[in-house]
Design a protein around this motif. Sequence first.
Motif, short mmCIF file in Angstrom:
data_model
loop_
_atom_site.label_atom_id
_atom_site.label_comp_id
_atom_site.label_asym_id
_atom_site.label_seq_id
_atom_site.Cartn_x
_atom_site.Cartn_y
_atom_site.Cartn_z
N HIS A 77 21.88 10.68 54.12
CA HIS A 77 21.96 11.67 53.04
C HIS A 77 20.58 11.93 52.47
N ILE A 78 20.23 13.18 52.36
CA ILE A 78 19.01 13.54 51.65
C ILE A 78 19.41 13.83 50.20
N GLN B 79 12.78 26.05 57.71
CA GLN B 79 12.26 24.75 58.13
C GLN B 79 13.39 23.84 58.62
N LEU B 80 14.50 23.87 57.92
CA LEU B 80 15.61 22.99 58.30
C LEU B 80 16.15 23.35 59.69
N LEU B 81 16.09 24.62 60.02
CA LEU B 81 16.58 25.02 61.33
C LEU B 81 15.68 24.46 62.45
N GLN B 82 14.43 24.08 62.08
CA GLN B 82 13.51 23.46 63.05
C GLN B 82 13.76 21.96 63.21
N HIS B 83 14.57 21.39 62.31
CA HIS B 83 14.76 19.93 62.31
C HIS B 83 15.30 19.47 63.67
N SER B 84 14.71 18.39 64.18
CA SER B 84 15.06 17.98 65.54
C SER B 84 16.41 17.26 65.62
N GLY B 85 16.77 16.55 64.54
CA GLY B 85 18.06 15.83 64.56
C GLY B 85 19.21 16.73 64.16
N VAL C 59 12.66 15.97 46.49
CA VAL C 59 12.65 16.01 47.95
C VAL C 59 12.20 17.38 48.43
N THR C 60 11.39 17.42 49.46
CA THR C 60 11.05 18.69 50.12
C THR C 60 11.24 18.50 51.61
N THR C 61 11.17 19.60 52.33
CA THR C 61 11.35 19.48 53.78
C THR C 61 10.22 18.71 54.44
N ASP C 62 9.06 18.57 53.74
CA ASP C 62 7.95 17.82 54.32
C ASP C 62 8.26 16.35 54.46
N THR C 63 9.13 15.85 53.60
CA THR C 63 9.35 14.40 53.57
C THR C 63 10.63 13.99 54.27
#
Lengths: 166, 574
Positions: free
Chosen positions: A16-17, A47-53, A24-28
């Motif tokens: 959970h983020i 940015q979240l759509l780029q997340h690998s998991g 919290v930001t997408t950088d962390t």
Amino acid sequence: MQIIKNRQIIEDRWQHIPDLTDGVTTDTLPAGDIIVPFSLWQSDKEQLLQHSGGLGVRLNSDHDVAEISPDLSHFAIVALQFPSFRDGRSYSIATALRQHYGYTGELRAVGNVLRDQLAYMERAGFDAFEIDASQTIEDALNAFGEISVKYQTSSDEPLPLYRRRA
Amino acid sequence: MSQTQNIAPAAQPQPSRPCVQRPGMYIYDQYDQRIVDERVSQFRGQTQRYLTGELGADEFMALRLMNGLYIQRHAPMLRIAIPYGLFSSDQMRMLAHIARQYDKGYGHFTTRQNIQFNWPKLETVPDILADLASVQMHAIQTSGNCIRNTTTDPLAGVAADELEDPRPYCEIIRQWSTLHPEFAYLPRKFKIAITGASRDRAATLVHDIGLRLVRNETGEVGFQVSVGGGLGRTPMIGQTIRPFLEKQHLLSYLEAIVRVYNLKGRRDNKYKARIKILVASLGMDTFRVLVEREWGNNRDKLILDQAEIDRVKTFFTPLPYDADAASDKRHEGYANNNDDFARWLKYNTFDHKVEGYRGVFVSLKAPGIAPGDITDKQMDLVAELADRYSAGLIRSTYEQNLVLSDVKQGELYPLWQSLHQDGLATPTIGSINDMICCPGLDFCELANASSIDVADMIQRRFEDLDYLYDLGEIRLKMSGCMNGCAHHAIGHIGILGVDKKGEEWYQLTLGGFAETTAELGQRLGRAVSKDEVADAVEKIAHVYVEQRIEGEQFIDTFQRIGIVPFQERVYADN
Ligand code: SF4
């Protein structure tokens, strides 16, 4: 952490983020499968759509489900909050996701999730449960089979009993 | 099961089982039975986990309330459901058994047509629920923030002014709302009432949802739906949300309303959590748009089939009435010779749609007894009389009396004799002494003031029956606190217990009603002390008698002359 999924205890790998207010930001973001607050999704969608998991989203009980509905295909998990077991809004949000928006991914109950509400949650459309730390997860499994008759339609039952009576 | 220390007294013989349900009421099939049986086991488990400390008090509270169990001032209180106020003699015998075995030998009928027991022990409640399940009864959703027992006209099916019997729809709603997974944790309790008659004996306009069977221009019968009525701290009259709803859409429309409420109702303040506050704050037009939008999601999916309506209707088909009943006129002869019987006949029975039959009110308003209270022996007697004279069926009413709905006129006299002997024939139905009264300070932990002893003081003032009858129909309703369980806000005379620095005071209102349309009572003036209540009521009655013109009932006079003459009289000495 152990959760209940499809009436079984399983080891869960999702992280959970916390809510944006915690800075919290997408950088962390950590690597791996994450469940992000809806507010983060709103502000950092690209940015979240780029997340690998894997990606899941978490809604508070006062969110309007219509806002998330166009984006549902991006999520493997939608997590709905129970700030208190007495706050019943997420039952209706779950119903809307399953029945009106056709969401078929994992629907996870988080927060004050207790044994004696599990059966209703499951009927409303939840299939995964992060059981509150105060509960015994093994005992919680017993909650599902307590009532076997369903008078009314719900996410788990498309027909009212009057169409099913023998 | 473990032995408990506080063993109940030696077991009394239980009513014979299995219970024989009567034609004229809904009869469980295997599904209905299984749900109540499983509910008992579930609650037994929850109670055990609570007693061993596994289940926290706060969580158990929510669960036990949904099984009708309160923890009250003196002891637990268990509220048992009497769906839409209709039950059988066997079920009444079971209630008598419960009163004897688990309680102090009496029960209390409520304005929601349910019955409450004030002294059961927590450990025995699962056993009580099991006993109830054996006669197709339960305590499901008699409390808690969920959809409660649907109430209706106590004269349903026999009233002459009825368009259609509302009870099949009550049963259909009962099943739809029972253990509805989405609506167990609403912002607050949720009450639905239905009427099928022109006179609204179910006070539908002061319910969260009110349904009235009506005919539209094309001759089709459907529902007029009102929403946002309610009493309690902020009394409000319901507003029409849909003037005509087709029967096939009943459940989808109810579901849409409750869903909007579940999502949007306030949860931060329990006094602002009822649907009436949501409707008032959004305005009916906005609220209606939300409901209709939600309805669009399910109106074609959740259809109430005509086949199901017909199936449920078969349970409520009219009884096989005796065509010769009208020729037996013995009751007239008895009435000529016996004033007590004649009075009872006039005030405690009502016209039946079938000639030769009458409906009978069994009065639970004997002087000196808390309104709505009944002993185990009286319960057994009523069961026996129901078997002998009224097809084994009994109804409980919003006015806290019972009804035997189908009595042959020729048998009224022996029925009266039995009722009279046991204090169940007080001939005051519809009068000021037929008051509705909540348990108040004697039993309810929320109460500001006692109501039972005040009821008694008022009843003594109107002991003279001729005077009482001369006053005609006056609906007096008295609640022990602002929660308004006795619906004082719609009393022709309303009395509300208030706390002033630890003392019991009483606020009067006049002119409320809900019998056709509805209106809230107006505040008379400053609260009066306990000793002054009966005086005040008497003065109010005097003003009416002096000012009425031919044929006017109290409420008519009030509407014509307004509140000022009453204020001037009641507060004359100050
Ligand atoms: S009106 Fe108040 S005192 Fe009376 S029963 Fe209701 S909560 Fe209790």
